[in-house]
Write a protein that holds these residues in place. Structure first.
Motif, PDB file in Angstrom:
ATOM      1  N   ALA A 153       0.940  -1.176  -0.059  1.00  0.00           N
ATOM      2  CA  ALA A 153      -0.135   0.208   0.134  1.00  0.00           C
ATOM      3  C   ALA A 153       1.002   1.269   0.106  1.00  0.00           C
ATOM      4  O   ALA A 153       0.669   2.033  -0.689  1.00  0.00           O
ATOM      5  CB  ALA A 153      -0.869   0.195   1.368  1.00  0.00           C
ATOM      6  N   THR A 154       1.828   1.259   0.837  1.00  0.00           N
ATOM      7  CA  THR A 154       2.708   2.357   0.884  1.00  0.00           C
ATOM      8  C   THR A 154       3.512   2.600  -0.524  1.00  0.00           C
ATOM      9  O   THR A 154       3.496   3.803  -1.052  1.00  0.00           O
ATOM     10  CB  THR A 154       4.001   2.108   1.784  1.00  0.00           C
ATOM     11  OG1 THR A 154       3.308   1.858   3.071  1.00  0.00           O
ATOM     12  CG2 THR A 154       5.030   3.348   1.713  1.00  0.00           C
ATOM     13  N   ARG A 155       3.884   1.625  -1.400  1.00  0.00           N
ATOM     14  CA  ARG A 155       4.450   1.687  -2.661  1.00  0.00           C
ATOM     15  C   ARG A 155       3.337   2.140  -3.651  1.00  0.00           C
ATOM     16  O   ARG A 155       3.722   3.227  -4.520  1.00  0.00           O
ATOM     17  CB  ARG A 155       4.725   0.149  -3.236  1.00  0.00           C
ATOM     18  CG  ARG A 155       6.038  -0.176  -2.651  1.00  0.00           C
ATOM     19  CD  ARG A 155       6.667  -1.393  -3.123  1.00  0.00           C
ATOM     20  NE  ARG A 155       7.489  -2.155  -2.265  1.00  0.00           N
ATOM     21  CZ  ARG A 155       7.310  -3.277  -1.708  1.00  0.00           C
ATOM     22  NH1 ARG A 155       6.127  -3.878  -1.886  1.00  0.00           N
ATOM     23  NH2 ARG A 155       8.188  -3.892  -1.222  1.00  0.00           N
ATOM     24  N   ALA A 156       2.101   1.814  -3.439  1.00  0.00           N
ATOM     25  CA  ALA A 156       1.081   2.365  -4.266  1.00  0.00           C
ATOM     26  C   ALA A 156       0.769   3.880  -4.011  1.00  0.00           C
ATOM     27  O   ALA A 156       0.813   4.777  -4.987  1.00  0.00           O
ATOM     28  CB  ALA A 156      -0.163   1.640  -4.066  1.00  0.00           C
ATOM     29  N   LYS A 157       1.062   4.245  -2.805  1.00  0.00           N
ATOM     30  CA  LYS A 157       0.670   5.735  -2.305  1.00  0.00           C
ATOM     31  C   LYS A 157       2.100   6.602  -2.862  1.00  0.00           C
ATOM     32  O   LYS A 157       1.719   7.576  -3.554  1.00  0.00           O
ATOM     33  CB  LYS A 157       0.734   5.725  -0.974  1.00  0.00           C
ATOM     34  CG  LYS A 157      -0.872   5.434  -0.276  1.00  0.00           C
ATOM     35  CD  LYS A 157      -0.675   5.567   1.248  1.00  0.00           C
ATOM     36  CE  LYS A 157      -2.067   5.176   1.621  1.00  0.00           C
ATOM     37  NZ  LYS A 157      -2.128   5.426   3.172  1.00  0.00           N
ATOM     38  N   ASN A 158       3.195   6.007  -2.783  1.00  0.00           N
ATOM     39  CA  ASN A 158       4.514   6.686  -3.446  1.00  0.00           C
ATOM     40  C   ASN A 158       4.365   6.814  -4.894  1.00  0.00           C
ATOM     41  O   ASN A 158       4.754   7.882  -5.330  1.00  0.00           O
ATOM     42  CB  ASN A 158       5.664   5.796  -3.055  1.00  0.00           C
ATOM     43  CG  ASN A 158       6.016   6.006  -1.475  1.00  0.00           C
ATOM     44  OD1 ASN A 158       5.229   7.010  -0.770  1.00  0.00           O
ATOM     45  ND2 ASN A 158       6.758   4.952  -1.095  1.00  0.00           N
ATOM     46  N   SER A 159       3.973   5.743  -5.556  1.00  0.00           N
ATOM     47  CA  SER A 159       3.882   5.862  -7.080  1.00  0.00           C
ATOM     48  C   SER A 159       2.672   7.197  -7.426  1.00  0.00           C
ATOM     49  O   SER A 159       3.032   7.830  -8.378  1.00  0.00           O
ATOM     50  CB  SER A 159       3.221   4.694  -7.513  1.00  0.00           C
ATOM     51  OG  SER A 159       2.821   4.816  -9.068  1.00  0.00           O
ATOM     52  N   ILE A 160       1.566   7.113  -6.750  1.00  0.00           N
ATOM     53  CA  ILE A 160       0.707   8.364  -6.847  1.00  0.00           C
ATOM     54  C   ILE A 160       1.300   9.878  -6.567  1.00  0.00           C
ATOM     55  O   ILE A 160       1.154  10.821  -7.325  1.00  0.00           O
ATOM     56  CB  ILE A 160      -0.480   8.391  -6.047  1.00  0.00           C
ATOM     57  CG1 ILE A 160      -1.307   7.002  -6.673  1.00  0.00           C
ATOM     58  CG2 ILE A 160      -1.325   9.604  -5.986  1.00  0.00           C
ATOM     59  CD1 ILE A 160      -2.755   6.599  -5.847  1.00  0.00           C
ATOM     60  N   HIS A 161       2.253   9.756  -5.566  1.00  0.00           N
ATOM     61  CA  HIS A 161       3.000  11.187  -5.096  1.00  0.00           C
ATOM     62  C   HIS A 161       3.963  11.384  -6.184  1.00  0.00           C
ATOM     63  O   HIS A 161       4.169  12.429  -6.603  1.00  0.00           O
ATOM     64  CB  HIS A 161       3.677  10.948  -3.837  1.00  0.00           C
ATOM     65  CG  HIS A 161       2.702  10.956  -2.695  1.00  0.00           C
ATOM     66  ND1 HIS A 161       2.244  12.289  -2.174  1.00  0.00           N
ATOM     67  CD2 HIS A 161       2.317  10.186  -1.636  1.00  0.00           C
ATOM     68  CE1 HIS A 161       1.679  12.053  -1.351  1.00  0.00           C
ATOM     69  NE2 HIS A 161       1.695  10.728  -0.575  1.00  0.00           N
TER      70      HIS A 161
END
Length: 358
Positions: A136-144
């Motif tokens: 989930a953190t990787r997905a959020k970092n991708s959006i950022h």
């Protein structure tokens, strides 16, 4: 009947097996496959009593799950401490398995604790929860990353709250960027559902455990971290003191000594990285509690934020040790109390027992 000693150099598709007798004479040395039928066929024919040594490689869980029903004496080799293999100039599978068998036969094998199967399954569940959070953190970092590439800032602070999600769905983006953001949002929704189901299961199990409930009373530790600590440590009774538990977590400072000179270094970072991460996370939360706030602030002023968190994590480990031991003593004392109550309810001290004069 003399005992046999078996060294196993385990790999993904095959393993090399060496069998020695009590005098060190070679009985058998061969390569076998690691499928369950092949392992059962070979080790099912090994004469008992027999001891088996296998190194703690990536698939040792599978190997032990297959071997345990056979009734063999299993030994898990500590890879870091087995210097005889790691520092060998000539290294191949046959030699490695022979060295393991020789170390086992002579009693010089550096062993790691074999967690019981229920503990291993509990570890898998909790580590899966950790990995799910990381995804989930990787997905959020991708959006950022997409927002930063386009110079876009969310006017609502976090872009993952209710208003932030609406903003992400409506903001203008190029075709590829829009595809990436929509895909990562769908992934976050799926991971959120999985995390909710995992958390429900973890809370249910923690509520049924007296030890977990005792650990949850420590500031900074909730059901997840309490369950994770229990699974990664396994049996607290194998540690004679709190210092041994601190060393096991890898939070103890390293020590270098030569002659009259002694100096300390950074923490050893040995053991489970997941356990160490969880304890540091608990320390950050505990730092907000009045009980530990003063200690954390003093450590931060002297050593900085990171070292202060590690120092507080060490203090939490000591508290975990004594809380856990106390919970076990209470748990073990309860059956004795119940027996006394049953014995006295109809015994000499029962108020319902008729007097001799009656």
């Amino acid at each position: 009947m003399e005992k046999l000693y078996v060294g196993v150099d385990l790999h993904k598709r095959s393993c090399w097996v060496t069998v020695l007798d009590a005098d060190g004479h070679l009985r058998e040395s061969r390569r076998i496959g690691t499928t369950k039928p092949e392992l059962l066929e070979f080790f099912g024919k090994v004469r008992r009593p027999a001891a088996v040594a296998v190194e703690a490689t990536f698939n040792w869980y599978y190997f032990l799950n297959v071997m345990e029903p056979l009734g063999l004496e299993l030994h898990l080799v500590h890879p870091w401490k087995t210097r005889a293999i790691a520092s060998a100039r000539i290294k191949h599978d046959r030699l490695d398995s022979r060295v393991l068998a020789e170390l086992l036969r002579t009693g010089f094998l550096a062993e790691a604790w074999i967690a019981p199967r229920p503990v291993r399954e509990e570890r898998q569940l909790l580590r899966y929860r950790v990995h799910t959070v990381q995804w989930a953190t990787r997905a959020k970092n991708s959006i950022h990353g997409v927002l930063n590439r386009n110079g876009i800032r969310s006017p609502f602070g976090s872009p993952f709250g209710p208003k932030g999600r609406s903003f992400l769905e409506e903001v203008e983006l190029a075709g590829t960027d829009r595809w990436e953001v929509d895909g990562q949002l769908e992934r976050l929704d799926l991971l959120g559902e999985q995390l909710a189901a995992l958390d429900r299961e973890i809370r249910t199990r923690a509520k049924a455990s007296p030890v977990a409930r005792a650990l949850e009373q420590i500031p900074g530790i909730g059901p997840f971290i309490a369950s994770l600590v229990m699974a990664e440590v396994g049996d607290i009774r194998r540690f004679p003191s709190a210092k041994h538990l601190v060393s096991y977590t890898g939070l103890a400072p390293s020590l270098y000594a030569s002659g009259e000179h002694r100096w300390g270094g950074p923490i050893t970072k040995q053991g489970s990285t997941v356990l160490r991460w969880a304890l540091v996370q608990a320390a950050h939360r505990a730092a907000l509690n009045p009980r530990f706030c003063g200690f954390y602030q003093r450590q931060r002023e002297r050593h900085g934020t990171s070292r202060a968190a590690v120092a507080l994590a060490r203090k939490l480990v000591v508290i975990v040790f004594y809380r856990w031991r106390h919970a076990l003593r209470v748990q073990e004392a309860l059956p004795q109390v119940e027996k006394v109550r049953e014995r006295t309810s109809g015994g000499a001290w029962s108020e319902h027992r008729p007097l001799a004069s009656d």
